[in-house]
Motif scaffolding. Structure first.
Motif, PDB file in Angstrom:
ATOM      1  N   ASP A   6      -9.571   8.411 -10.073  1.00 46.46           N
ATOM      2  CA  ASP A   6      -9.833   7.791 -10.834  1.00 46.46           C
ATOM      3  C   ASP A   6      -9.526   7.488 -11.939  1.00 46.46           C
ATOM      4  N   LYS A   7      -7.911   7.061 -10.972  1.00 47.63           N
ATOM      5  CA  LYS A   7      -6.865   6.181 -11.775  1.00 47.63           C
ATOM      6  C   LYS A   7      -7.359   4.722 -11.426  1.00 47.63           C
ATOM      7  N   VAL A   8      -7.041   4.146 -12.092  1.00 49.92           N
ATOM      8  CA  VAL A   8      -7.032   2.539 -12.138  1.00 49.92           C
ATOM      9  C   VAL A   8      -6.010   2.027 -11.356  1.00 49.92           C
ATOM     10  N   ILE A   9      -6.276   1.646 -10.296  1.00 51.38           N
ATOM     11  CA  ILE A   9      -5.034   0.692  -9.200  1.00 51.38           C
ATOM     12  C   ILE A   9      -5.057  -0.820  -9.189  1.00 51.38           C
ATOM     13  N   THR A  10      -3.721  -1.212  -9.180  1.00 53.58           N
ATOM     14  CA  THR A  10      -3.405  -2.495  -9.645  1.00 53.58           C
ATOM     15  C   THR A  10      -3.317  -3.077  -8.461  1.00 53.58           C
ATOM     16  N   LEU A  11      -3.535  -3.766  -7.297  1.00 51.05           N
ATOM     17  CA  LEU A  11      -3.472  -4.720  -5.848  1.00 51.05           C
ATOM     18  C   LEU A  11      -2.869  -6.227  -6.025  1.00 51.05           C
ATOM     19  N   GLU A  12      -1.958  -6.195  -5.417  1.00 47.52           N
ATOM     20  CA  GLU A  12      -1.657  -7.850  -4.726  1.00 47.52           C
ATOM     21  C   GLU A  12      -2.056  -7.631  -3.564  1.00 47.52           C
ATOM     22  N   PHE A  13      -2.354  -8.521  -3.072  1.00 46.57           N
ATOM     23  CA  PHE A  13      -2.436  -8.818  -1.272  1.00 46.57           C
ATOM     24  C   PHE A  13      -2.467  -9.908  -0.682  1.00 46.57           C
ATOM     25  N   GLU A  47      -8.151   2.889   0.819  1.00 48.45           N
ATOM     26  CA  GLU A  47      -7.649   3.522   0.190  1.00 48.45           C
ATOM     27  C   GLU A  47      -7.149   4.884   0.529  1.00 48.45           C
ATOM     28  N   GLU A  48      -7.157   5.146   1.819  1.00 45.87           N
ATOM     29  CA  GLU A  48      -6.318   6.193   2.108  1.00 45.87           C
ATOM     30  C   GLU A  48      -4.990   5.824   2.341  1.00 45.87           C
ATOM     31  N   THR A  49      -4.612   4.699   2.982  1.00 43.78           N
ATOM     32  CA  THR A  49      -2.961   4.603   2.855  1.00 43.78           C
ATOM     33  C   THR A  49      -2.442   4.487   1.634  1.00 43.78           C
ATOM     34  N   LEU A  50      -3.509   4.796   0.964  1.00 43.25           N
ATOM     35  CA  LEU A  50      -2.945   4.107  -0.999  1.00 43.25           C
ATOM     36  C   LEU A  50      -2.380   5.609  -1.149  1.00 43.25           C
ATOM     37  N   GLU A  51      -3.275   6.171  -0.965  1.00 44.38           N
ATOM     38  CA  GLU A  51      -3.121   7.945  -1.991  1.00 44.38           C
ATOM     39  C   GLU A  51      -2.221   8.289  -1.689  1.00 44.38           C
ATOM     40  N   LYS A  55       3.536   2.515  -7.975  1.00 43.16           N
ATOM     41  CA  LYS A  55       3.385   1.432  -8.100  1.00 43.16           C
ATOM     42  C   LYS A  55       4.942   1.142  -7.392  1.00 43.16           C
ATOM     43  N   GLY A  56       4.864  -0.391  -6.816  1.00 46.86           N
ATOM     44  CA  GLY A  56       6.127  -1.229  -6.108  1.00 46.86           C
ATOM     45  C   GLY A  56       6.276  -0.853  -4.671  1.00 46.86           C
ATOM     46  N   PHE A  57       5.137   0.317  -4.241  1.00 47.35           N
ATOM     47  CA  PHE A  57       5.201   1.136  -2.530  1.00 47.35           C
ATOM     48  C   PHE A  57       4.499  -0.684  -2.446  1.00 47.35           C
ATOM     49  N   SER A  58       4.274  -0.567  -0.986  1.00 47.35           N
ATOM     50  CA  SER A  58       3.892  -1.916  -0.442  1.00 47.35           C
ATOM     51  C   SER A  58       3.535  -2.263   1.296  1.00 47.35           C
ATOM     52  N   THR A  59       3.076  -2.286   1.884  1.00 50.48           N
ATOM     53  CA  THR A  59       2.652  -1.816   3.293  1.00 50.48           C
ATOM     54  C   THR A  59       2.147  -2.914   3.881  1.00 50.48           C
ATOM     55  N   THR A  60       1.488  -2.445   4.743  1.00 44.53           N
ATOM     56  CA  THR A  60       0.812  -3.574   6.291  1.00 44.53           C
ATOM     57  C   THR A  60      -0.489  -2.547   6.833  1.00 44.53           C
ATOM     58  N   ILE A  61      -1.143  -3.083   6.385  1.00 40.16           N
ATOM     59  CA  ILE A  61      -2.026  -2.227   7.115  1.00 40.16           C
ATOM     60  C   ILE A  61      -3.004  -2.716   7.540  1.00 40.16           C
ATOM     61  N   LEU A 132      -7.762  -7.722  10.717  1.00 46.64           N
ATOM     62  CA  LEU A 132      -7.390  -7.479   8.888  1.00 46.64           C
ATOM     63  C   LEU A 132      -6.548  -7.128   9.568  1.00 46.64           C
ATOM     64  N   ARG A 133      -5.144  -8.131   8.746  1.00 49.32           N
ATOM     65  CA  ARG A 133      -4.123  -7.705   8.840  1.00 49.32           C
ATOM     66  C   ARG A 133      -3.972  -7.751   6.606  1.00 49.32           C
ATOM     67  N   PHE A 134      -3.749  -6.185   6.311  1.00 48.37           N
ATOM     68  CA  PHE A 134      -3.741  -6.031   5.007  1.00 48.37           C
ATOM     69  C   PHE A 134      -2.417  -6.087   4.535  1.00 48.37           C
ATOM     70  N   GLU A 135      -1.780  -6.984   3.796  1.00 44.08           N
ATOM     71  CA  GLU A 135       0.268  -7.154   3.495  1.00 44.08           C
ATOM     72  C   GLU A 135      -0.496  -6.942   1.726  1.00 44.08           C
ATOM     73  N   VAL A 136      -0.008  -4.894   1.026  1.00 43.50           N
ATOM     74  CA  VAL A 136      -0.821  -4.928   0.045  1.00 43.50           C
ATOM     75  C   VAL A 136       0.156  -4.344  -0.990  1.00 43.50           C
ATOM     76  N   GLU A 137       0.761  -4.755  -2.040  1.00 44.16           N
ATOM     77  CA  GLU A 137       1.488  -3.731  -2.883  1.00 44.16           C
ATOM     78  C   GLU A 137       0.971  -3.190  -4.112  1.00 44.16           C
ATOM     79  N   VAL A 138       0.741  -2.097  -4.211  1.00 45.37           N
ATOM     80  CA  VAL A 138       0.583  -1.493  -5.693  1.00 45.37           C
ATOM     81  C   VAL A 138       1.446  -2.129  -7.026  1.00 45.37           C
ATOM     82  N   ALA A 139       0.774  -3.011  -7.420  1.00 46.43           N
ATOM     83  CA  ALA A 139       1.262  -2.953  -9.074  1.00 46.43           C
ATOM     84  C   ALA A 139       1.004  -2.985 -10.063  1.00 46.43           C
ATOM     85  N   GLY A 140       0.000  -1.566  -9.833  1.00 43.40           N
ATOM     86  CA  GLY A 140      -0.521  -0.785 -11.178  1.00 43.40           C
ATOM     87  C   GLY A 140      -0.833  -0.203 -10.898  1.00 43.40           C
TER      88      GLY A 140
END
Length: 164
Positions: A6-13, A47-51, A55-61, A132-140
């Motif tokens: 129930d948090k609003v997540i802002t992603l850059e990917f 979503e599981e990886t980001l749980e 903010k600022g966390f980044s990874t490749t999935i 797919l390769r997701f390069e994702v960063e939690v922006a907010g």
């Protein structure tokens, strides 16, 4: 604040086809992606990886088709009569539309070709069948408002004031 239900997540990917290394999508081109975490609005493995991250966390999935957008399904390619598109001002290859299905559900399609009076449309997600390769960063990360939770989607100030 941590990524949780129930948090609003802002992603850059950036999303790449891992076999060809082709860039398929980049939020830098279209703007960040927003979703309500834990509501099934985004790819479950992402979503599981980001749980629990912040903010600022980044990874490749890496995502197999089964973990991402499913296998490509030839049965989702439809030939339609051009006259079925009279409500559109213009139709063109690459146009996306939503069709009401016989069972009451909706299906998103992309027009892949127009040949005289025959319109061919593909109901597969553009990433279906791809590893797919997701390069994702939690922006907010922020609390979802009660209205967002009730409506089931993120609101943007000034855009969703009339949402029911």
């Amino acid at each position: 604040m941590k990524v949780s239900k129930d948090k609003v997540i802002t992603l850059e990917f950036k999303v790449y086809d891992s076999k060809t290394n082709e860039l398929l999508e980049d939020t830098k081109d279209v703007g960040p992606f927003f979703y309500i975490h834990g509501e099934g609005q985004f790819v479950p493995k992402v979503e599981e990886t980001l749980e629990g991250k912040e903010k600022g966390f980044s990874t490749t999935i890496m995502l197999s088709p089964e973990e991402g957008y499913g296998d490509y399904d030839e049965d989702l390619i439809e030939k339609m009569d051009k006259k079925d598109f009279v409500e559109f001002d213009d139709i063109y290859e690459g146009m996306e539309f939503i069709a009401d299905m016989d069972d009451g559900s909706e299906q998103q399609y992309v027009i892949t070709s127009i040949d005289d009076d025959v319109v061919t449309a593909d109901g597969n997600h553009p990433f279906a069948g791809k590893t797919l390769r997701f390069e994702v960063e939690v922006a907010g990360v922020r609390e979802a408002t009660p209205e967002e939770l009730e409506h089931g989607h993120v609101h943007f100030h000034g855009f969703d004031d009339d949402c029911e």
